[in-house]
Design a protein around this motif. Sequence first.
Motif, PDB file in Angstrom:
ATOM      1  N   GLY A   1       1.649   1.250 -10.689  1.00 11.33           N
ATOM      2  CA  GLY A   1       0.714   1.676 -11.733  1.00 11.33           C
ATOM      3  C   GLY A   1      -0.144   0.514 -12.161  1.00 11.33           C
ATOM      4  N   SER A   2      -0.810   0.668 -13.282  1.00 13.12           N
ATOM      5  CA  SER A   2      -1.615  -0.431 -13.811  1.00 13.12           C
ATOM      6  C   SER A   2      -0.723  -1.576 -14.278  1.00 13.12           C
ATOM      7  CB  SER A   2      -2.484   0.062 -14.967  1.00 13.12           C
ATOM      8  OG  SER A   2      -1.658   0.642 -15.967  1.00 13.12           O
ATOM      9  N   SER A   3       0.514  -1.248 -14.607  1.00 19.58           N
ATOM     10  CA  SER A   3       1.564  -2.232 -14.885  1.00 19.58           C
ATOM     11  C   SER A   3       2.847  -1.704 -14.241  1.00 19.58           C
ATOM     12  CB  SER A   3       1.756  -2.433 -16.396  1.00 19.58           C
ATOM     13  OG  SER A   3       2.114  -1.204 -17.008  1.00 19.58           O
ATOM     14  N   ALA A   4       3.819  -2.552 -14.095  1.00 23.45           N
ATOM     15  CA  ALA A   4       5.057  -2.123 -13.438  1.00 23.45           C
ATOM     16  C   ALA A   4       5.738  -1.023 -14.247  1.00 23.45           C
ATOM     17  CB  ALA A   4       5.999  -3.312 -13.274  1.00 23.45           C
TER      18      ALA A   4
ATOM     19  N   PRO B   1      11.253  -5.541  -9.648  1.00 25.49           N
ATOM     20  CA  PRO B   1       9.797  -5.589  -9.846  1.00 25.49           C
ATOM     21  C   PRO B   1       9.123  -6.145  -8.590  1.00 25.49           C
ATOM     22  CG  PRO B   1      10.905  -7.320 -11.097  1.00 25.49           C
ATOM     23  CD  PRO B   1      11.974  -6.433 -10.571  1.00 25.49           C
ATOM     24  N   LEU B   2       7.987  -5.565  -8.264  1.00 24.89           N
ATOM     25  CA  LEU B   2       7.325  -5.886  -6.999  1.00 24.89           C
ATOM     26  C   LEU B   2       5.828  -6.000  -7.225  1.00 24.89           C
ATOM     27  CD1 LEU B   2       7.518  -5.968  -3.778  1.00 24.89           C
ATOM     28  CD2 LEU B   2       7.093  -3.501  -3.888  1.00 24.89           C
ATOM     29  N   THR B   3       5.201  -6.976  -6.571  1.00 23.28           N
ATOM     30  CA  THR B   3       3.751  -7.096  -6.571  1.00 23.28           C
ATOM     31  C   THR B   3       3.263  -6.948  -5.141  1.00 23.28           C
ATOM     32  OG1 THR B   3       3.788  -8.607  -8.468  1.00 23.28           O
ATOM     33  CG2 THR B   3       1.770  -8.529  -7.159  1.00 23.28           C
TER      34      THR B   3
ATOM     35  N   GLN C   1      -1.219  -5.177  -7.046  1.00 26.06           N
ATOM     36  CA  GLN C   1      -0.799  -4.073  -7.902  1.00 26.06           C
ATOM     37  C   GLN C   1       0.673  -4.244  -8.257  1.00 26.06           C
ATOM     38  OE1 GLN C   1      -1.614  -0.137  -6.373  1.00 26.06           O
ATOM     39  NE2 GLN C   1      -1.620   0.739  -8.431  1.00 26.06           N
ATOM     40  N   ALA C   2       0.981  -4.007  -9.535  1.00 26.33           N
ATOM     41  CA  ALA C   2       2.351  -4.137 -10.032  1.00 26.33           C
ATOM     42  C   ALA C   2       3.127  -2.857  -9.729  1.00 26.33           C
ATOM     43  CB  ALA C   2       2.344  -4.413 -11.536  1.00 26.33           C
TER      44      ALA C   2
ATOM     45  N   LYS D   1      -0.685   5.627 -16.855  1.00 28.32           N
ATOM     46  CA  LYS D   1      -1.998   5.443 -17.458  1.00 28.32           C
ATOM     47  C   LYS D   1      -2.853   4.524 -16.624  1.00 28.32           C
ATOM     48  CE  LYS D   1      -0.433   6.154 -22.216  1.00 28.32           C
ATOM     49  NZ  LYS D   1      -0.329   5.546 -23.559  1.00 28.32           N
ATOM     50  N   PRO D   2      -4.148   4.859 -16.460  1.00 28.31           N
ATOM     51  CA  PRO D   2      -5.033   3.984 -15.684  1.00 28.31           C
ATOM     52  C   PRO D   2      -5.312   2.699 -16.423  1.00 28.31           C
ATOM     53  CG  PRO D   2      -6.293   5.740 -16.716  1.00 28.31           C
ATOM     54  CD  PRO D   2      -4.836   6.043 -16.986  1.00 28.31           C
ATOM     55  N   PRO D   3      -5.641   1.626 -15.670  1.00 33.48           N
ATOM     56  CA  PRO D   3      -5.953   0.359 -16.333  1.00 33.48           C
ATOM     57  C   PRO D   3      -7.264   0.442 -17.093  1.00 33.48           C
ATOM     58  CG  PRO D   3      -6.438   0.233 -14.011  1.00 33.48           C
ATOM     59  CD  PRO D   3      -5.781   1.563 -14.225  1.00 33.48           C
TER      60      PRO D   3
END
Length: 271
Positions: A213-216, A182-184, A191-192, A266-268
Amino acid sequence: MDSSGGAMPRAGYAEWDEEDLADWVDERPARRLKRRRSSWLRVILMSLCSIGGLAYLALQLEPARRPTERAKEVPSSVLVAPAPSWKPAPASPALYALAGASGPVAMEARQHTNGAREDTLILGRFGDFRYAQVSLVQGQPESAGSFYIDIVRRAARAGLAVAHQGQGRTVTTKFGTLEAAPLTLAAKGEQACQAFRFSDGDADFSFQGWLCGSSAPDDAQLACFIDGMSLAGASSPSMKAVFARAERGRTEACGPAARTASVAVKPPARP
């Protein structure tokens, strides 16, 4: 004698006794010694003045002479910057494609001095609800560093920073098992993402990058994104063999629908 038979006196000269004569004789060497001492003293003083003048002149000329001497002392090779290891590759049709990409995919290519080639595919932009970057390398340009260091370097090239990278793990894809974590990523915002890296030493082929994406993205989305990579143009026989072998290892979990979902995160939710 005079007519009287007496001795005539000495006219015009004072009578000197023996002591006066001795004094006159003794004074001459002393005067000569004084003259010799004064002449040597003049020579010494003039020499000291000449030495002092030369020393002063040398100190005045030293600042102007030093840059020239330094330029002569420094080897010319130190002043020449080394040639860059990477250079932009000549324009050519894209060698790779991303299946199921709903938006345009940008491509960058560069060539290493040892002959290795790197093609980078970029889907979307940082902050988009679907953003990915993957760099595929043919050859062995440089010795591989740690997973974290490699990702930090590539993020810096993209103008991004690594705010956090989590614990690494393995994910199974059609190419085989790869590293993932996992990367930020961070710029003005964060962004995840999921970072990944794969290397096949026997085929001199490797790739690495991130999917955001909006989440990892989860492991299934990451695996299907990787499985969606394919050859798009004229490739070397070795690359054709690598991708043909990979296609035989594809799993049913990543069909067309799953590959499309992997790049259409999916978009945030908007505030």
